[in-house]
Design a protein around this motif. Structure first.
Motif, mmCIF file in Angstrom:
data_model
loop_
_atom_site.group_PDB
_atom_site.id
_atom_site.type_symbol
_atom_site.label_atom_id
_atom_site.label_comp_id
_atom_site.label_asym_id
_atom_site.label_seq_id
_atom_site.Cartn_x
_atom_site.Cartn_y
_atom_site.Cartn_z
ATOM 1 N N SER A 100 -42.989 -17.320 -28.713
ATOM 2 C CA SER A 100 -44.285 -16.720 -28.383
ATOM 3 C C SER A 100 -45.315 -16.882 -29.505
ATOM 4 O O SER A 100 -46.510 -16.711 -29.273
ATOM 5 C CB SER A 100 -44.118 -15.229 -28.069
ATOM 6 N N TYR A 101 -44.862 -17.227 -30.728
ATOM 7 C CA TYR A 101 -45.822 -17.366 -31.832
ATOM 8 C C TYR A 101 -45.622 -18.634 -32.673
ATOM 9 O O TYR A 101 -46.568 -19.129 -33.275
ATOM 10 C CB TYR A 101 -45.795 -16.151 -32.768
ATOM 11 N N ALA A 102 -44.412 -19.152 -32.745
ATOM 12 C CA ALA A 102 -44.165 -20.316 -33.602
ATOM 13 C C ALA A 102 -44.758 -21.575 -32.982
ATOM 14 O O ALA A 102 -44.613 -21.817 -31.786
ATOM 15 C CB ALA A 102 -42.669 -20.494 -33.837
ATOM 16 N N ASP A 103 -45.420 -22.364 -33.799
ATOM 17 C CA ASP A 103 -45.949 -23.650 -33.346
ATOM 18 C C ASP A 103 -44.909 -24.752 -33.502
ATOM 19 O O ASP A 103 -44.872 -25.696 -32.709
ATOM 20 C CB ASP A 103 -47.203 -24.010 -34.150
ATOM 21 N N VAL A 104 -44.080 -24.631 -34.545
ATOM 22 C CA VAL A 104 -43.015 -25.599 -34.803
ATOM 23 C C VAL A 104 -41.745 -24.825 -35.148
ATOM 24 O O VAL A 104 -41.772 -23.933 -35.994
ATOM 25 C CB VAL A 104 -43.364 -26.546 -35.974
ATOM 26 N N ILE A 105 -40.646 -25.176 -34.494
ATOM 27 C CA ILE A 105 -39.352 -24.553 -34.778
ATOM 28 C C ILE A 105 -38.446 -25.634 -35.349
ATOM 29 O O ILE A 105 -38.162 -26.636 -34.695
ATOM 30 C CB ILE A 105 -38.745 -23.933 -33.511
ATOM 31 N N HIS A 106 -37.993 -25.437 -36.596
ATOM 32 C CA HIS A 106 -37.276 -26.479 -37.324
ATOM 33 C C HIS A 106 -35.768 -26.435 -37.142
ATOM 34 O O HIS A 106 -35.077 -27.316 -37.659
ATOM 35 C CB HIS A 106 -37.564 -26.348 -38.830
ATOM 36 N N SER A 107 -35.239 -25.452 -36.444
ATOM 37 C CA SER A 107 -33.801 -25.171 -36.527
ATOM 38 C C SER A 107 -33.090 -25.158 -35.174
ATOM 39 O O SER A 107 -32.216 -24.328 -34.941
ATOM 40 C CB SER A 107 -33.599 -23.821 -37.225
ATOM 41 N N VAL A 108 -33.417 -26.087 -34.305
ATOM 42 C CA VAL A 108 -32.744 -26.158 -33.005
ATOM 43 C C VAL A 108 -31.477 -27.000 -33.174
ATOM 44 O O VAL A 108 -31.538 -28.155 -33.592
ATOM 45 C CB VAL A 108 -33.664 -26.772 -31.933
ATOM 46 N N ASP A 109 -30.326 -26.390 -32.880
ATOM 47 C CA ASP A 109 -29.070 -27.100 -33.137
ATOM 48 C C ASP A 109 -28.068 -27.038 -31.983
ATOM 49 O O ASP A 109 -26.899 -27.398 -32.163
ATOM 50 C CB ASP A 109 -28.422 -26.586 -34.427
ATOM 51 N N ARG A 110 -28.526 -26.588 -30.804
ATOM 52 C CA ARG A 110 -27.629 -26.561 -29.657
ATOM 53 C C ARG A 110 -28.450 -26.526 -28.370
ATOM 54 O O ARG A 110 -29.538 -25.946 -28.325
ATOM 55 C CB ARG A 110 -26.677 -25.360 -29.723
ATOM 56 N N PRO A 111 -27.936 -27.145 -27.307
ATOM 57 C CA PRO A 111 -28.682 -27.204 -26.049
ATOM 58 C C PRO A 111 -29.011 -25.831 -25.474
ATOM 59 O O PRO A 111 -30.094 -25.650 -24.903
ATOM 60 C CB PRO A 111 -27.736 -27.988 -25.125
ATOM 61 N N ARG A 112 -28.121 -24.876 -25.629
ATOM 62 C CA ARG A 112 -28.375 -23.539 -25.086
ATOM 63 C C ARG A 112 -29.592 -22.900 -25.740
ATOM 64 O O ARG A 112 -30.397 -22.230 -25.080
ATOM 65 C CB ARG A 112 -27.135 -22.656 -25.297
ATOM 66 N N LEU A 113 -29.769 -23.117 -27.025
ATOM 67 C CA LEU A 113 -30.947 -22.598 -27.722
ATOM 68 C C LEU A 113 -32.202 -23.308 -27.234
ATOM 69 O O LEU A 113 -33.245 -22.677 -27.031
ATOM 70 C CB LEU A 113 -30.783 -22.778 -29.230
ATOM 71 N N ALA A 114 -32.119 -24.610 -27.023
ATOM 72 C CA ALA A 114 -33.265 -25.362 -26.508
ATOM 73 C C ALA A 114 -33.703 -24.804 -25.156
ATOM 74 O O ALA A 114 -34.902 -24.635 -24.899
ATOM 75 C CB ALA A 114 -32.908 -26.841 -26.382
ATOM 76 N N ALA A 115 -32.738 -24.501 -24.298
ATOM 77 C CA ALA A 115 -33.065 -23.961 -22.969
ATOM 78 C C ALA A 115 -33.746 -22.606 -23.093
ATOM 79 O O ALA A 115 -34.728 -22.316 -22.388
ATOM 80 C CB ALA A 115 -31.801 -23.857 -22.132
ATOM 81 N N ALA A 116 -33.242 -21.756 -23.991
ATOM 82 C CA ALA A 116 -33.830 -20.422 -24.168
ATOM 83 C C ALA A 116 -35.242 -20.531 -24.736
ATOM 84 O O ALA A 116 -36.153 -19.793 -24.326
ATOM 85 C CB ALA A 116 -32.950 -19.587 -25.099
#
Length: 236
Positions: A100-116
């Motif tokens: 809701s506020y981050a423009d860039v997220i540097h720490s995506v490391d799993r598909p489930r997190l990407a979906a969320a």
């Protein structure tokens, strides 16, 4: 007499000048234009007043690593012309808030997190850039996916309506030269870019190893201590 706020501004300005000089020298040594490298000022544990000073000094990219702290700062700084970077490990149950506020997220490391994150970005009506965090050591506590697992996470990000695949991020292993790790990250980044041509970001390098990161293609360096000085942690 110099008041506290003026003294702090002078302190941060001096730190910024030194960091900028280091980045410029690293770019020159690597034969790269200074404009290719973005400084992300990591302000975790530092007060909102420091972020306002940084903004006044022309810094446009601010990094945080805890949702509760970052969300509050983003609200307090809503009028500032800054981009918010979330650089810490991220639990799935915090994804909606961070998106809701981050423009860039540097720490995506799993598909489930990407979906969320995708669901959170769509719900907020936002388009969020995500980097795949690559694990360059054997410490699971530092987060990241192994290089072999990068394509699956990258594809999961690219499939999400509210997300843009930006590239990769990594933290160099502790206790060893960072150069081999950053060289490996560059290889991973090049392979990713072959499949996703627009994913050109490489987030690597911090206060102690930014020169090595720039030498190996970093487009974003995450600097806290060298910029803002050491702070005594606040304990409740």
């Amino acid at each position: 007499m110099t008041d506290v706020s003026t003294a702090r501004r002078e302190e941060i300005a001096a730190g910024l000048a030194q960091v900028e000089r280091r980045i410029a020298e690293a770019c020159a040594a690597a034969g790269r234009p200074r404009e290719e490298v973005t400084l992300v000022a990591v302000t975790k544990t530092y007060p909102v007043s420091d972020i306002r000073i940084l903004s006044g000094l022309g810094v446009r990219d601010i990094g945080e690593n805890r949702d509760q702290e970052a969300a509050a700062k983003a609200r307090d700084c809503a009028g500032l012309p800054v981009r918010w970077h979330f650089v810490g490990q991220l639990q799935t149950n915090k994804a909606r808030s961070v998106a809701s506020y981050a423009d860039v997220i540097h720490s995506v490391d799993r598909p489930r997190l990407a979906a969320a994150l995708g669901r959170g970005a769509v719900a907020a009506g936002r388009l969020v850039t995500c980097l795949v965090q690559v694990a360059l050591d054997d410490d699971p506590g530092r987060g990241g996916v192994t290089p072999d697992g990068v394509p699956a996470v990258a594809d999961a990000v690219a499939e999400q309506e509210g997300l843009v695949l930006g590239g990769v991020m990594a933290v160099a292993p502790l206790g060893t030269s960072p150069a081999p790790a950053f060289a490996r990250l560059r290889e991973v980044a090049e392979a990713l870019r072959a499949a996703h041509p627009r994913a050109s970001m490489i987030s690597a390098g911090m206060s102690g190893d930014l020169a090595e990161a720039v030498a190996h293609g970093a487009t974003h360096v995450r600097v806290g201590t060298a910029l803002l000085g050491r702070r005594t942690p606040f304990v409740r």
